[in-house]
Scaffold this motif. Sequence first.
Motif, PDB file in Angstrom:
ATOM      1  N   LYS A   1       0.756  -1.124   0.192  1.00 18.19           N
ATOM      2  CA  LYS A   1      -0.184  -0.007  -0.036  1.00 18.19           C
ATOM      3  C   LYS A   1       0.898   1.213  -0.030  1.00 18.19           C
ATOM      4  O   LYS A   1       1.930   1.318   0.465  1.00 18.19           O
ATOM      5  N   THR A   2       0.267   2.279  -0.798  1.00 14.51           N
ATOM      6  CA  THR A   2       1.178   3.564  -0.676  1.00 14.51           C
ATOM      7  C   THR A   2       0.238   4.201   0.414  1.00 14.51           C
ATOM      8  O   THR A   2      -0.817   4.364   0.528  1.00 14.51           O
ATOM      9  N   ARG A   3       1.282   5.153   1.193  1.00 12.26           N
ATOM     10  CA  ARG A   3       0.671   6.093   1.943  1.00 12.26           C
ATOM     11  C   ARG A   3       0.363   7.353   1.646  1.00 12.26           C
ATOM     12  O   ARG A   3       1.013   7.835   0.905  1.00 12.26           O
ATOM     13  N   LYS A   4      -1.056   8.007   1.960  1.00 17.22           N
ATOM     14  CA  LYS A   4      -1.446   9.434   1.511  1.00 17.22           C
ATOM     15  C   LYS A   4      -1.039  10.145   2.458  1.00 17.22           C
ATOM     16  O   LYS A   4      -0.809  10.050   3.510  1.00 17.22           O
ATOM     17  N   GLU A   5      -0.769  11.357   1.745  1.00 22.66           N
ATOM     18  CA  GLU A   5      -0.609  12.616   2.708  1.00 22.66           C
ATOM     19  C   GLU A   5      -1.542  12.653   3.456  1.00 22.66           C
ATOM     20  O   GLU A   5      -2.753  12.999   2.834  1.00 22.66           O
ATOM     21  N   PRO A   6      -1.385  13.141   4.707  1.00 26.42           N
ATOM     22  CA  PRO A   6      -2.512  13.447   5.561  1.00 26.42           C
ATOM     23  C   PRO A   6      -3.189  14.789   5.162  1.00 26.42           C
ATOM     24  O   PRO A   6      -2.223  15.681   4.799  1.00 26.42           O
ATOM     25  N   LYS A   7      -4.243  15.188   4.991  1.00 28.89           N
ATOM     26  CA  LYS A   7      -4.906  16.484   4.839  1.00 28.89           C
ATOM     27  C   LYS A   7      -4.719  17.275   5.820  1.00 28.89           C
ATOM     28  O   LYS A   7      -4.667  16.996   6.610  1.00 28.89           O
ATOM     29  N   PRO A   8      -4.276  18.575   5.378  1.00 29.14           N
ATOM     30  CA  PRO A   8      -4.283  19.670   6.438  1.00 29.14           C
ATOM     31  C   PRO A   8      -5.673  19.897   7.208  1.00 29.14           C
ATOM     32  O   PRO A   8      -6.767  19.635   6.577  1.00 29.14           O
ATOM     33  N   LYS A   9      -5.746  19.964   8.499  1.00 35.68           N
ATOM     34  CA  LYS A   9      -7.023  19.961   9.258  1.00 35.68           C
ATOM     35  C   LYS A   9      -7.496  21.324   9.156  1.00 35.68           C
ATOM     36  O   LYS A   9      -6.704  22.397   8.963  1.00 35.68           O
ATOM     37  N   LYS A  10      -9.042  21.244   8.810  1.00 37.31           N
ATOM     38  CA  LYS A  10      -9.682  22.595   8.795  1.00 37.31           C
ATOM     39  C   LYS A  10      -9.602  23.255  10.055  1.00 37.31           C
ATOM     40  O   LYS A  10      -9.647  22.539  11.170  1.00 37.31           O
ATOM     41  N   MET A  11      -9.703  24.607  10.015  1.00 40.74           N
ATOM     42  CA  MET A  11      -9.781  25.302  11.053  1.00 40.74           C
ATOM     43  C   MET A  11     -11.244  25.415  11.652  1.00 40.74           C
ATOM     44  O   MET A  11     -12.126  25.379  11.040  1.00 40.74           O
ATOM     45  N   SER A  12     -11.448  25.054  13.175  1.00 46.34           N
ATOM     46  CA  SER A  12     -12.807  25.231  13.354  1.00 46.34           C
ATOM     47  C   SER A  12     -13.330  26.455  13.360  1.00 46.34           C
ATOM     48  O   SER A  12     -12.708  27.464  13.696  1.00 46.34           O
ATOM     49  N   CYS A  13     -14.800  26.430  13.778  1.00 47.72           N
ATOM     50  CA  CYS A  13     -15.394  27.812  13.694  1.00 47.72           C
ATOM     51  C   CYS A  13     -14.860  28.618  14.824  1.00 47.72           C
ATOM     52  O   CYS A  13     -14.601  29.941  14.941  1.00 47.72           O
ATOM     53  N   LEU A  14     -14.756  28.050  15.998  1.00 49.83           N
ATOM     54  CA  LEU A  14     -14.296  28.588  17.331  1.00 49.83           C
ATOM     55  C   LEU A  14     -12.648  29.233  17.325  1.00 49.83           C
ATOM     56  O   LEU A  14     -12.642  30.268  17.694  1.00 49.83           O
ATOM     57  N   ASP A  15     -11.902  28.274  16.555  1.00 45.28           N
ATOM     58  CA  ASP A  15     -10.538  29.039  16.522  1.00 45.28           C
ATOM     59  C   ASP A  15     -10.562  30.021  15.379  1.00 45.28           C
ATOM     60  O   ASP A  15      -9.771  31.072  15.631  1.00 45.28           O
ATOM     61  N   ALA A  16     -11.256  30.229  14.468  1.00 46.56           N
ATOM     62  CA  ALA A  16     -11.307  31.015  13.478  1.00 46.56           C
ATOM     63  C   ALA A  16     -12.040  32.407  13.944  1.00 46.56           C
ATOM     64  O   ALA A  16     -11.445  33.438  13.779  1.00 46.56           O
ATOM     65  N   ALA A  17     -12.877  32.207  15.037  1.00 46.64           N
ATOM     66  CA  ALA A  17     -13.582  33.459  15.585  1.00 46.64           C
ATOM     67  C   ALA A  17     -12.504  33.890  16.758  1.00 46.64           C
ATOM     68  O   ALA A  17     -12.373  35.202  16.506  1.00 46.64           O
TER      69      ALA A  17
ATOM     70  N   MET B   1     -17.333  41.985  18.778  1.00 45.76           N
ATOM     71  CA  MET B   1     -17.829  41.823  17.413  1.00 45.76           C
ATOM     72  C   MET B   1     -19.020  41.031  17.917  1.00 45.76           C
ATOM     73  O   MET B   1     -19.247  40.187  18.964  1.00 45.76           O
ATOM     74  N   THR B   2     -20.315  41.141  17.072  1.00 49.22           N
ATOM     75  CA  THR B   2     -21.217  40.020  17.260  1.00 49.22           C
ATOM     76  C   THR B   2     -20.913  38.913  16.534  1.00 49.22           C
ATOM     77  O   THR B   2     -20.027  38.679  15.659  1.00 49.22           O
ATOM     78  N   THR B   3     -21.708  37.671  16.953  1.00 47.54           N
ATOM     79  CA  THR B   3     -21.157  36.460  16.312  1.00 47.54           C
ATOM     80  C   THR B   3     -21.598  36.636  14.782  1.00 47.54           C
ATOM     81  O   THR B   3     -20.745  36.066  13.992  1.00 47.54           O
TER      82      THR B   3
ATOM     83  N   MET C   1     -14.941  35.877   9.109  1.00 43.06           N
ATOM     84  CA  MET C   1     -14.008  34.567   8.898  1.00 43.06           C
ATOM     85  C   MET C   1     -14.504  34.153   7.330  1.00 43.06           C
ATOM     86  O   MET C   1     -13.426  33.475   6.862  1.00 43.06           O
ATOM     87  N   ALA C   2     -15.574  34.562   6.614  1.00 42.24           N
ATOM     88  CA  ALA C   2     -15.931  34.144   5.399  1.00 42.24           C
ATOM     89  C   ALA C   2     -14.929  35.154   4.451  1.00 42.24           C
ATOM     90  O   ALA C   2     -14.421  34.507   3.352  1.00 42.24           O
TER      91      ALA C   2
END
Length: 115
Positions: A33-49, A60-62, A69-70
């Motif tokens: 088997k060939t190993r796949k590169e791990p996908k970078p983790k997405k930032m959570s909503c709370l971390d982005a806030a 700020m308001t939510t 964030m968008a």
Amino acid sequence: MSNKKSSTPETSLVGQATTPNASANTNKKGLAKTRKEPKPKKMSCLDAAAKVLAHGGAAMTTKDMIEAMAKKNLWSSPNGQTPAATLYSAILREINTKGKESRFKKTERGKFAAK
């Protein structure tokens, strides 16, 4: 009466793998088997806030946080109907559980700032 033995063949364990995952490093064709590169983790909503509030400086308001964030491509809602309400709830939960170690502080009704 005849003394015939049952017609079921006896099975032998000779030559069989002793562990159920003995071939864990090969696929069905016997190739490695060939190993796949791990996908970078997405930032959570709370971390982005927290990041938006830290760079923004002002309370700020939510709803404003979700829009910021968008714009900065930090996080986008996965088709949620009320991302601002979900973020509000998550921020309050962090403030209540972590207390002084929380990344957020409530400045006034509906507004949060970074600590």
